[in-house]
Design an enzyme around this catalytic site. Structure first.
Site, short mmCIF file in Angstrom:
data_model
loop_
_atom_site.label_atom_id
_atom_site.label_comp_id
_atom_site.label_asym_id
_atom_site.label_seq_id
_atom_site.Cartn_x
_atom_site.Cartn_y
_atom_site.Cartn_z
N ASP A 135 74.04 57.76 25.83
CA ASP A 135 72.63 57.74 25.25
C ASP A 135 72.83 56.70 24.54
OD1 ASP A 135 70.21 58.10 23.57
OD2 ASP A 135 70.05 60.21 24.36
N ASN A 172 73.71 52.07 27.33
CA ASN A 172 72.56 52.88 28.69
C ASN A 172 73.12 53.23 30.14
OD1 ASN A 172 70.97 52.52 30.34
ND2 ASN A 172 69.21 51.30 28.85
N ALA A 173 72.74 54.25 30.38
CA ALA A 173 73.24 54.58 31.86
C ALA A 173 72.78 54.19 32.60
CB ALA A 173 72.78 56.29 32.21
N THR A 213 67.87 61.63 31.66
CA THR A 213 67.22 61.04 30.34
C THR A 213 65.64 61.19 30.66
OG1 THR A 213 66.92 59.57 32.13
CG2 THR A 213 68.96 59.32 30.19
N SER A 214 65.10 60.54 29.69
CA SER A 214 63.45 60.69 29.77
C SER A 214 62.76 60.13 30.46
CB SER A 214 62.63 60.69 28.33
OG SER A 214 62.79 61.86 26.83
N ALA A 215 63.58 59.89 31.63
CA ALA A 215 62.89 59.44 32.84
C ALA A 215 61.36 59.79 33.52
CB ALA A 215 63.21 59.74 33.93
N HIS A 216 61.31 60.81 32.62
CA HIS A 216 60.02 61.60 33.20
C HIS A 216 58.75 61.20 32.53
CE1 HIS A 216 60.47 63.65 29.45
NE2 HIS A 216 59.14 63.39 28.82
N CYS A 267 69.13 84.45 27.07
CA CYS A 267 69.97 84.54 28.55
C CYS A 267 69.02 84.49 29.66
CB CYS A 267 70.74 85.84 28.25
SG CYS A 267 69.96 87.16 27.95
#
EC number: 4.2.1.49
Length: 552
Positions: free
Chosen positions: A193, A239-240, A261-264, A407
């Site tokens: 992250d 950073n990935a 990651t918040s790629a959306h 669950c």
């Protein structure tokens, strides 16, 4: 939007601030979504997922609170994208709140148009459980993540992740479940992250074991524990989109690779290569168009590295953040060569009406949750996998905000559990009512072609009638609050989904509502998958007596 520094915390105990327990539950769950233990940026009303909010702005938040405090037991509050817009007379079995968040006409369903409306104060992004007031912190996604990695282990690693290394990224409210889910399955994980605060938060809540800023140290620890076949999770600052290509260049290939990651959201979520969190915030403010382009270029590199790892033998899957779509739009034509997690690992569970069922103790007393754990262990003793989950959750999951549990329960199981919980409230075994809800990521409540409905057998990935039908049947059956959202998980234009919550307050009326809602809600999952031609869903429907007029 303006930041307001105030600590919001749901009330505990049995004293009501409202005119009934259902209204009280909605009020406490709204406030619980914004508890600093739960929310990612409570001062901005952001719960999780980039800019997933609980209310449109602070004025709307206070108006919702005031409305819930005065709402009668035969009235329904309407909330439009985080703003209370009407209170109508309804009836006692009707939902007390109906919410519609982030919904746009398809031609205009994109981030640019959404941001124009957001800037004018006309809309907010509700994500899934942020704007529907049933987020419970990272535990809310934990069992689903545990199930996903567990199924990956069954399919590829003889049932356990022992002796394997997973590399992933994104340790926000959703992705933060990954380290613990991998170690619960016996594996080693390096979770990347770019925001140190996110890693610190996961370590503080015991979702992640170690922190490092050194790739060399992360690899050394991972290799040591892989050799010992012992689990460990390592939070790596970086950073990935830089680290994954570096690993490919060195020919260091993990056993599994994924990403949360918040790629959306290329503007408010993902952080481009070469920028710190602070530098990214500055660029986002000064030049949002350049920011988005840099984000998308970074995502393309990120996916290219994942594809390279797949070619070299890594089990690779998309974890539902739409990163493949962005890379594809940026010209990476083979971006979809690795599957999404639902078709790869989760769809058989959906065919049985299974999904992420959750409940929250309005008393604030952890003992109420521990008593419900015992119910699961007693009533579902033949489901060893489920019972193992409950035992591990008791030991390893720290509550955030009001005590809660999640669950995966299926058709028939949810109604049975709901009945028992309501009886326990009625006879005083539990000290206050229980809120029962779920994620919008469920078997019959979402249309999302790059995630939950990817690669449907009959090609019906984009058919969005199902979440609408889900919301309608849950409303008429008496759910306590019902929501219909757009864009959760994968961003604007890519999903429609519905949520429901029902309150077990110990009354006979609640028992009837629970029976209806907790039957029709998972039933929609069985129906949706029967309609798409899944044999397991047909078998489930026949065994459980689900009435489907054209089922063969």
């Amino acid at each position: 939007m303006e930041k307001v520094q105030q600590t919001i915390r749901a009330a505990r105990g049995t004293e009501l601030q409202t005119k009934g327990w259902v209204q009280e539950a909605a009020l406490r769950m709204l406030m619980n979504n914004l508890d600093p233990e739960v929310a990612e940026k409570p001062e901005e009303l952001v719960v999780y997922g980039g800019i997933g909010r609980a209310a449109r702005n602070w004025e709307s938040y206070h108006a919702i609170v005031d409305s819930l405090k005065t709402l009668e037991n035969d009235e329904t509050l309407l909330v439009q994208s985080g703003k209370p817009v009407a209170i109508f007379k309804s009836h006692e079995d009707a939902p007390r709140v109906l919410l519609a968040n982030s919904n746009l006409v398809p031609k205009w369903a994109n981030w640019d148009h959404f941001r124009e409306l957001e800037k004018k104060g006309l809309m907010m992004y509700g994500q899934m459980t942020a704007g529907s007031w049933i987020y419970i912190g990272t535990q809310g996604i934990l069992q689903g993540t545990y199930e996903t990695f567990g199924e990956a282990a069954r399919q590829h690693f003889d049932g356990s992740l022992k002796g394997t290394v997973t590399i992933t990224a994104g340790l926000g409210g959703m992705g933060g479940a990954q380290p613990l889910a991998v170690t619960m399955n016996g594996g080693v994980v390096i979770a990347i992250d770019v925001d140190k605060r996110s890693i610190d938060r996961r370590i503080e809540k015991r979702y992640c074991d170690k922190y490092t800023e050194s790739l060399e140290e992360a690899l050394a620890i991972a290799n040591e524990y892989k050799e010992k076949k012992e689990p460990i999770s390592i939070g790596l600052l970086g950073n990935a989109a830089e680290i994954l290509p570096e690993l490919v260049n060195r020919n260091i290939i993990p056993d599994l690779v994924t990403d949360q990651t918040s790629a959306h959201d290329p503007l408010n979520g993902y952080i481009p290569v070469g920028y710190t969190v602070e530098e990214a915030a500055k660029l986002r403010e000064e030049d949002p168009e350049r920011y988005v382009q840099l984000s998308k270029e970074s995502m393309k590199k990120h996916v290219e590295a994942m594809l390279a790892m797949q070619e070299k033998g890594a089990i690779t899957f998309d974890y539902g953040n739409n990163i493949r779509q962005v890379a594809f739009d940026e010209g990476l034509k083979n971006a979809f060569d690795f599957p999404g997690f639902v078709p790869a690992f989760i769809r058989p569970l959906f065919c049985e009406g299974k999904g992420p069922f959750r409940w929250v103790a309005l008393s604030g007393d952890p003992e109420d949750i521990y008593k419900t754990d015992e119910v699961i262990l007693r009533e579902f003793a033949d489901n060893e996998h489920l019972c193992n989950w409950i035992r591990m959750a008791r030991q390893q999951v720290e509550f955030q905000g009001l005590p809660s549990r999640i669950c995966w329960l299926g058709y028939g199981e949810r109604a049975k559990f709901g009945r028992i919980i309501n009886e326990m409230v009625a006879n005083g075994e539990l000290s206050a009512p229980i809120v029962i809800g779920r994620d919008h990521l469920d078997c019959g409540s979402v249309a999302s072609p790059n995630r939950e409905t990817e690669s449907m057998k009959d090609g019906s990935d984009a058919v969005a009638d199902w979440p609408i039908l889900n919301a309608l049947i849950n409303s008429v059956n008496g759910a306590s609050w019902v929501s219909v959202h757009h864009g959760g998980g994968v961003g604007m234009g890519y999903s429609l989904h519905a949520g429901m919550v029902i309150v077990a307050d110990g009354t006979e009326a609640a028992a009837k509502r629970i029976e209806r809602v907790l039957t029709s809600d998972p039933g929609m999952g069985v129906v949706r998958h029967v309609d798409a031609g899944y044999d397991l869903a047909v078998q489930t429907a026949k065994e459980k007596g689900v009435n489907i007029p054209m089922m063969k």
